[in-house]
Design a protein around this motif. Structure first.
Motif, PDB file in Angstrom:
ATOM      1  N   ARG A  33      -5.913 -33.154  18.911  1.00 19.07           N
ATOM      2  CA  ARG A  33      -6.004 -31.729  19.257  1.00 19.07           C
ATOM      3  C   ARG A  33      -7.437 -31.234  19.109  1.00 19.07           C
ATOM      4  O   ARG A  33      -7.923 -30.455  19.934  1.00 19.07           O
ATOM      5  CB  ARG A  33      -5.071 -30.904  18.376  1.00 19.07           C
ATOM      6  CG  ARG A  33      -3.637 -31.036  18.775  1.00 19.07           C
ATOM      7  CD  ARG A  33      -2.799 -30.035  18.015  1.00 19.07           C
ATOM      8  NE  ARG A  33      -1.464 -30.566  17.894  1.00 19.07           N
ATOM      9  CZ  ARG A  33      -0.678 -30.405  16.857  1.00 19.07           C
ATOM     10  NH1 ARG A  33      -1.073 -29.692  15.828  1.00 19.07           N
ATOM     11  NH2 ARG A  33       0.519 -30.918  16.849  1.00 19.07           N
ATOM     12  N   PHE A  34      -8.107 -31.659  18.037  1.00 15.77           N
ATOM     13  CA  PHE A  34      -9.505 -31.293  17.844  1.00 15.77           C
ATOM     14  C   PHE A  34     -10.341 -31.768  19.023  1.00 15.77           C
ATOM     15  O   PHE A  34     -11.167 -31.032  19.565  1.00 15.77           O
ATOM     16  CB  PHE A  34     -10.045 -31.880  16.539  1.00 15.77           C
ATOM     17  CG  PHE A  34     -11.536 -31.778  16.425  1.00 15.77           C
ATOM     18  CD1 PHE A  34     -12.137 -30.594  16.043  1.00 15.77           C
ATOM     19  CD2 PHE A  34     -12.339 -32.872  16.727  1.00 15.77           C
ATOM     20  CE1 PHE A  34     -13.520 -30.491  15.970  1.00 15.77           C
ATOM     21  CE2 PHE A  34     -13.717 -32.783  16.644  1.00 15.77           C
ATOM     22  CZ  PHE A  34     -14.302 -31.589  16.264  1.00 15.77           C
ATOM     23  N   ALA A  36      -9.406 -32.428  22.070  1.00 15.90           N
ATOM     24  CA  ALA A  36      -9.088 -31.661  23.273  1.00 15.90           C
ATOM     25  C   ALA A  36      -9.778 -30.297  23.252  1.00 15.90           C
ATOM     26  O   ALA A  36     -10.341 -29.861  24.270  1.00 15.90           O
ATOM     27  CB  ALA A  36      -7.573 -31.493  23.397  1.00 15.90           C
ATOM     28  N   ARG A  37      -9.758 -29.625  22.109  1.00 12.49           N
ATOM     29  CA  ARG A  37     -10.420 -28.310  22.002  1.00 12.49           C
ATOM     30  C   ARG A  37     -11.934 -28.431  22.170  1.00 12.49           C
ATOM     31  O   ARG A  37     -12.578 -27.530  22.704  1.00 12.49           O
ATOM     32  CB  ARG A  37     -10.102 -27.655  20.659  1.00 12.49           C
ATOM     33  CG  ARG A  37      -8.752 -26.991  20.627  1.00 12.49           C
ATOM     34  CD  ARG A  37      -8.604 -26.059  19.439  1.00 12.49           C
ATOM     35  NE  ARG A  37      -8.962 -26.641  18.161  1.00 12.49           N
ATOM     36  CZ  ARG A  37      -8.162 -27.319  17.361  1.00 12.49           C
ATOM     37  NH1 ARG A  37      -6.908 -27.514  17.727  1.00 12.49           N
ATOM     38  NH2 ARG A  37      -8.577 -27.802  16.218  1.00 12.49           N
ATOM     39  N   ALA A  38     -12.501 -29.545  21.696  1.00 17.59           N
ATOM     40  CA  ALA A  38     -13.940 -29.769  21.811  1.00 17.59           C
ATOM     41  C   ALA A  38     -14.322 -30.350  23.179  1.00 17.59           C
ATOM     42  O   ALA A  38     -15.487 -30.646  23.419  1.00 17.59           O
ATOM     43  CB  ALA A  38     -14.407 -30.706  20.697  1.00 17.59           C
ATOM     44  N   ARG A  39     -13.327 -30.540  24.042  1.00 18.82           N
ATOM     45  CA  ARG A  39     -13.527 -31.129  25.376  1.00 18.82           C
ATOM     46  C   ARG A  39     -14.047 -32.564  25.317  1.00 18.82           C
ATOM     47  O   ARG A  39     -14.829 -33.004  26.152  1.00 18.82           O
ATOM     48  CB  ARG A  39     -14.420 -30.257  26.240  1.00 18.82           C
ATOM     49  CG  ARG A  39     -13.876 -28.862  26.434  1.00 18.82           C
ATOM     50  CD  ARG A  39     -14.640 -28.122  27.504  1.00 18.82           C
ATOM     51  NE  ARG A  39     -14.234 -26.736  27.603  1.00 18.82           N
ATOM     52  CZ  ARG A  39     -13.179 -26.295  28.270  1.00 18.82           C
ATOM     53  NH1 ARG A  39     -12.403 -27.134  28.880  1.00 18.82           N
ATOM     54  NH2 ARG A  39     -12.907 -25.001  28.305  1.00 18.82           N
TER      55      ARG A  39
END
Length: 82
Positions: A33-34, A36-39
């Motif tokens: 998830r981290f 994904a949020r950080a692209r």
């Protein structure tokens, strides 16, 4: 100097208990998830089978600008408290 590089992340259980393996999966989901949020791209490279005296593990390859720099401080023991 390596801050801009990709990162390899190994999350492994300290014991062979089922709870330890579940905790590994929880941590891996948190890291995904981290990423994904950080692209960042996050690829599952493999799952390591439990060995005598140790638990299973999961190996991830995290790709993206400064992925290593973002994840390099993540080391050591993480404990689950209920």
């Amino acid at each position: 100097p390596q801050d801009g590089a990709d990162a390899f992340l190994l999350v492994s259980a300290a014991g062979r208990r089922r709870e330890a393996d579940a905790w590994v999966r929880t941590l891996v989901e948190m890291y995904r998830r981290f990423a994904a949020r950080a692209r960042f791209e996050c690829e599952l490279l493999g799952e390591l089978a439990a060995s005598p005296g140790g638990g299973a593990g999961i190996l991830l390859h995290v790709r993206g600008a400064y992925a290593y720099g973002q994840l390099e401080v993540e080391r050591g023991l993480h404990r689950r408290t209920d």
